[in-house]
Design a protein around this motif. Structure first.
Motif, PDB file in Angstrom:
ATOM      1  N   THR A 232       0.800  -1.232   0.000  1.00  0.00           N
ATOM      2  CA  THR A 232       0.000   0.000   0.000  1.00  0.00           C
ATOM      3  C   THR A 232       0.827   1.274   0.000  1.00  0.00           C
TER       4      THR A 232
ATOM      5  N   ASP B 146      -5.985   5.278  -1.667  1.00  0.00           N
ATOM      6  CA  ASP B 146      -5.518   5.952  -2.876  1.00  0.00           C
ATOM      7  C   ASP B 146      -4.503   7.024  -2.526  1.00  0.00           C
ATOM      8  N   ASN B 147      -4.247   7.209  -1.256  1.00  0.00           N
ATOM      9  CA  ASN B 147      -3.326   8.269  -0.864  1.00  0.00           C
ATOM     10  C   ASN B 147      -2.595   7.920   0.428  1.00  0.00           C
TER      11      ASN B 147
ATOM     12  N   ARG C 214      -1.976   4.027  -9.694  1.00  0.00           N
ATOM     13  CA  ARG C 214      -2.111   5.467  -9.879  1.00  0.00           C
ATOM     14  C   ARG C 214      -3.581   5.834  -9.953  1.00  0.00           C
ATOM     15  N   SER C 215      -4.089   6.307  -8.877  1.00  0.00           N
ATOM     16  CA  SER C 215      -5.493   6.691  -8.891  1.00  0.00           C
ATOM     17  C   SER C 215      -5.560   8.077  -9.513  1.00  0.00           C
TER      18      SER C 215
ATOM     19  N   ARG D  95      -6.044  11.697  -9.692  1.00  0.00           N
ATOM     20  CA  ARG D  95      -5.893  12.733  -8.694  1.00  0.00           C
ATOM     21  C   ARG D  95      -7.248  13.374  -8.413  1.00  0.00           C
TER      22      ARG D  95
ATOM     23  N   GLU E   6      -2.514  12.854  -4.348  1.00  0.00           N
ATOM     24  CA  GLU E   6      -1.464  11.846  -4.283  1.00  0.00           C
ATOM     25  C   GLU E   6      -0.109  12.517  -4.389  1.00  0.00           C
TER      26      GLU E   6
END
Ligand SMILES: Nc1ncnc2c1ncn2[C@@H]1O[C@H](COP(=O)(O)OP(=O)(O)O)[C@@H](O)[C@H]1O
Ligand SMILES: [Mg+2]
Lengths: 240, 649
Positions: B32, B88-89, B292-293, B295, B647
């Motif tokens: 993660t 995601d971050n 890479r979600s 942003r 991110e």
């Protein structure tokens, strides 16, 4: 109920503020290969990602043999029979060839597992030779073979191929064509193949769609597309 | 040297425990890119659970098993209820972990009290061989931890689950497409990692006493080991654990136990400076494997300039109004204290606003300033101006050094490096008793000097002096952002690789920002010393640094945000009569809630609420906002948590 394996209707999808695909409808009949063509950035990959659940559609429906796939995660669509070979051969470079193949069937019982591996390695002696090596050591073409084989391990009903010829030496292309045909006959899967350059895709498919700026601009038998100028229109934006 | 043999044996035993602690950190990080700050506290809780059960007569084995399960369950809950929402971050996850650490530490204190406790050893006795004594308990720890570790390696290498974990680690997107449920793998990593920390905790407890507030220190130890091994790289861990365990035992054995923290923080800082990828890894873990979600698109509402300025100016005057309105000098001195906090928040903002780094080292920098001023006053009898003359350059140097380390590492290591810096300074001030008087604190013999006719002996004049300095810091920050250097730094913050590609010296920019922050911090630190007149190491510890971060996140960096948020933060616990432990609990909860619920900070949210209300009442004068269309003029109010939510890559 239609006879189509995959039925996409009115699909709109995108990322953040970008709408990448607008109101696209297409279908892939059972047991056939269909090509989806378009320039870089046209939205081809986004359509495949929507089918396999990597991208959530904004609107529209996606059905596999009548059952909706909307809202499912990639591992769930895989369990329902969709196998997506990602753009750029995403093999697990640090894992061996066999480990890569085994992973392809995590969703299926172990019974068919070794059998399928044997079948695939039998058909691809190159992979069999390097079975215990890390996948990162394979050549580009071999990695693509591995990626497709890994997808076949789940014995999919619907195989999604994202630019399988991308970055491969031209001498590899016939091998890939042969591989797709073999996969189709051996596993009986329907295939949706995405390509930028039409030659390979039109060669293996019976029907083709052309995408431009996220919209479908042509839909015709592959043979007709290969002759006509719909493709030029799609690439160069000249309206007929 | 027979003593050496003893140290080596003890070191290897300690290694096996550190292995158990670090493996969870590295497993979770591998999947993660998240470092769970609360991981060390899971271990502390396991110690208390095991001790309680053993005291109640439960046999060691069952007590240990229960502690392992308890740690696993806490890990599972924290993943399900908190970390799941920041996947995601990872940078947000770091901050949530920090909040969770604060909450669990204070909860542990409430439940089990403040004493350090140990776990009674499973077996007693031992055997001597030459001068070396092999305590059976240590042998047992070594054997069990070794077996568990070997089992884990086997699981990863040989099983389906292991293959899925490795696949999810290497390429989460591709793993999902071959049918791996990546979310479940993350849960597995969390639960397994936490359970192993629980086991490590029980063993650690048989070797060394543990207290309710040891979580922060333990996570730093585990992190040091994980970092040595190459974060996310399980195979490097065994070697790293042995190296670290033996090193630590030697430091304690031939030096003093108080030197161990220096060893821990030294390892972290040096590894990050020299080999950020770990000692045994050729390639540092790349962030590119992380999914890479897209942003989150910043949708900051825009305000007309007048509205923002008005809001700002009104807020700026608030501390004066409050100071003059509260009757008691007790409350007045708290308002003064809050302004001292605000100066540190502005100092942090110099770094944050220009480089995007939310540093937890502010307390460390302030301590350098305050203590250097205090030491020269107490030991050399030098006054205020000398204090500034010495403290500012020293703190600037410390800031530059910190900036240098920070510029060497990526977003996810940053918080830990800055936390290590904070802890290092606290430990220094605690250990150098001859200079700092340690725990007892340094009492200032000097007074603030007269400037012309002005004297600063009463609370009111001190308040206005400090308030003036805070305003200078705030306006300085504004001006600074529009200077050439400031703009360069903003470039670094917006897009580091782009900034690099157009020739900006990114590393140098970060060093500069930290140095500047150090200067502001030093002035604030000296004023703290001269108005509070006594300083103790814990005044500037990691919890203080975290408070400064929370205030920045709460108040945003708008002109008066830090002033107002500091006041709320300092006065509220006092008015509610919370003890420090309750306060810490509250901070933790606040931090978590801010990240999860309030993306843009409190004061900006208030201003937004105000302008939304206005536009509703006076639609004609604000056509753009009334129609819901964002205005194009003026820049958006940005808050730290907003960036934190984006991110960092
Ligand atoms: N992860 C992403 N985030 C934001 N925009 C994206 C992302 N992936 C693709 N896009 C955008 O969506 C559009 C379609 O992309 P894609 O479906 O990958 O096209 P193709 O596969 O036909 O080259 C492009 O404009 C691209 O820039
Ligand atoms: Mg594509």
């Amino acid at each position: 109920m239609s006879t189509a394996e995959l039925e996409i209707s009115g699909l709109t999808a995108g990322y953040g503020g970008v709408v990448a695909v607008k109101d696209v409808s297409l279908s892939v009949p059972a047991g056939t290969t269909v090509a989806l063509l378009g320039a870089n950035g046209a939205g081809k990959s986004t359509i495949l990602r929507s089918v396999s659940g990597q991208v959530k559609p904004r609107s529209g429906d996606i059905r596999l043999n009548g059952e909706s796939l909307v809202g499912l995660r990639p591992d769930q669509t895989l369990a329902r029979g969709v196998a997506h070979v990602l753009e750029g051969r995403q093999v697990f470079a640090q894992m061996t060839v066999v480990e890569n193949l085994r992973l392809g069937s995590v969703r299926r019982g172990r019974d068919t597992h070794e059998e399928t591996i044997a079948l695939l390695l039998d058909h691809f002696p190159v992979l069999a030779e390097k079975a215990r090596q890390p996948a990162g050591q394979l050549s580009g073409g071999q990695q693509q073979m591995l990626a497709i084989s890994r997808a076949l391990m789940s014995r999919p009903r619907m195989l999604l191929l994202d630019e399988p010829s991308l970055g491969l030496a031209p001498v590899m292309l016939p091998t890939i064509v042969e591989l797709i045909r073999w996969a189709q006959t051996t596993f009986g899967a329907a295939v949706l193949i995405v390509e930028q350059y039409s030659a390979l895709a039109l060669q293996v498919s019976t029907w083709g769609y052309v995408l431009r700026n996220g919209r479908l601009v042509a839909s015709a038998p592959s043979a007709e597309l290969a002759e006509g100028d719909a493709i030029n229109t799609a690439y160069f934006g000249v309206d007929p | 040297m027979d003593l050496l043999m003893q140290h080596l044996f003890n070191g290897v035993v300690a290694s096996s425990v550190y292995m158990l602690i670090a493996v969870g950190i590295t497993l979770v990080f591998g999947l993660t890119r998240l470092i769970n700050f609360a991981h060390g506290q899971f271990l502390v809780i396991a110690v208390f659970v095991a001790l309680d059960l053993i005291t109640a007569g439960v046999p060691f084995v069952f007590a240990a098993a229960a502690a392992v399960v308890a740690a696993g369950v806490i890990g599972w809950l924290s993943e399900r209820l908190l970390f799941r929402f920041t996947m995601d971050n990872p940078y947000n996850g770091l901050i949530i972990g920090l909040g969770l650490l604060l909450v669990l530490e204070s909860a542990a204190f409430k439940i089990w009290g403040g004493f350090q406790v140990g776990v009674p050893a499973a077996v007693t006795g031992g055997a001597g061989l030459g001068d070396t004594y092999f305590a059976w308990n240590r042998v047992l720890v070594l054997v069990v931890a070794g077996l568990v570790t070997a089992g884990l390696f086997l699981l990863l290498a040989r099983t389906r689950l292991g293959a899925q974990l490795r696949a999810a680690h290497e390429n989460p997107v591709a793993a999902a497409h071959v049918g791996v449920n990546v979310g479940r793998m993350v849960t597995v990593a969390f639960v397994a990692g936490s359970a192993l920390a629980g086991l490590g905790g029980v063993f650690y407890g048989t070797l060394q006493p543990v207290g309710a507030f040891d979580g922060a220190h333990l996570i730093l130890k585990g992190f040091a080991v994980a970092l040595l091994g190459g974060l996310g790289n399980v195979s490097g861990l065994a070697k790293a654990s042995v190296l670290y365990g033996i090193g630590e035992t030697l430091v304690a054995g031939y030096g003093r136990a108080e030197y161990v923290p220096f060893f821990t923080y030294g390892v972290i800082i040096i590894v990050l400076l020299v080999r950020p990828g770990g000692l045994f890894e050729k390639h540092p873990p790349s962030d590119s494997t992380f999914a890479r979600s897209s942003r989150g698109v910043a949708r900051a509402e825009r305000h007309s300039r007048v509205e923002r300025l008005l809001g700002g100016a009104a807020f700026v005057l608030l501390p004066i109004v409050v100071f003059e309105a509260v009757g008691t000098s007790r409350l007045q001195s708290l308002v003064l204290l809050s302004v001292l906090y605000a100066i540190q928040v502005y100092a942090l903002a110099y770094v944050y606003e220009t480089t995007g780094v939310l540093s937890i080292a502010q307390g460390g920098l302030m301590a350098v300033g305050a203590y250097s001023a205090g030491v020269i006053a107490v030991h050399l009898g030098l006054g205020f101006w000398w204090a500034l003359l010495v403290a500012v350059p020293l703190t600037v140097a410390a800031g530059a050094l910190l900036g240098l380390v920070v510029s060497r590492c990526t977003g996810h290591y940053l918080l830990l490096v800055t936390l290590a810096f904070s802890a290092l300074v606290t430990q220094l001030t605690l250990t150098a008793i001859d200079l700092t008087n340690g725990d007892n604190g340094l009492i200032l013999p000097e007074k603030l000097p007269e400037i012309g006719p002005l004297t600063f002996t009463d609370l009111r004049s001190q308040f206005y002096l400090v308030f003036l300095v805070a305003l200078l810091a705030a306006f300085g920050l504004r001006r600074f952002k529009s200077t050439r250097f400031g703009l360069q730094l903003s470039g670094v913050r917006e897009n580091e690789s782009l900034a690099r590609s157009i020739g900006l010296r990114v590393g140098r920019a970060k060093v500069g920002a930290f140095a500047l922050s150090g200067a502001v911090s030093a002035v604030g630190g000296v004023l703290y010393l001269y108005t509070q007149t006594v300083i103790v190491p814990t005044s500037f510890d990691a919890v203080f640094s975290i408070k400064i971060v929370i205030i920045l996140v709460l108040g945003g960096v708008a002109l008066a945000g830090p002033l107002v948020a500091s006041m709320v933060f300092v006065l509220l616990p006092e008015l509610l009569q919370l003890d420090p432990v309750d306060q810490q609990f509250l901070f933790g909860v606040l931090l978590i809630m801010i990240i999860l619920l309030l993306p843009r900070g409190l004061v900006p949210a208030l201003i937004t609420g105000y302008s939304a209300l206005r536009s509703r009442l006076l639609p004609a004068r604000h056509p753009a906002t009334a129609t819901g269309r964002p205005e194009t003029g003026g820049d958006a109010v940005r808050s730290p948590s907003e960036l934190v939510r984006e991110e960092i890559s």
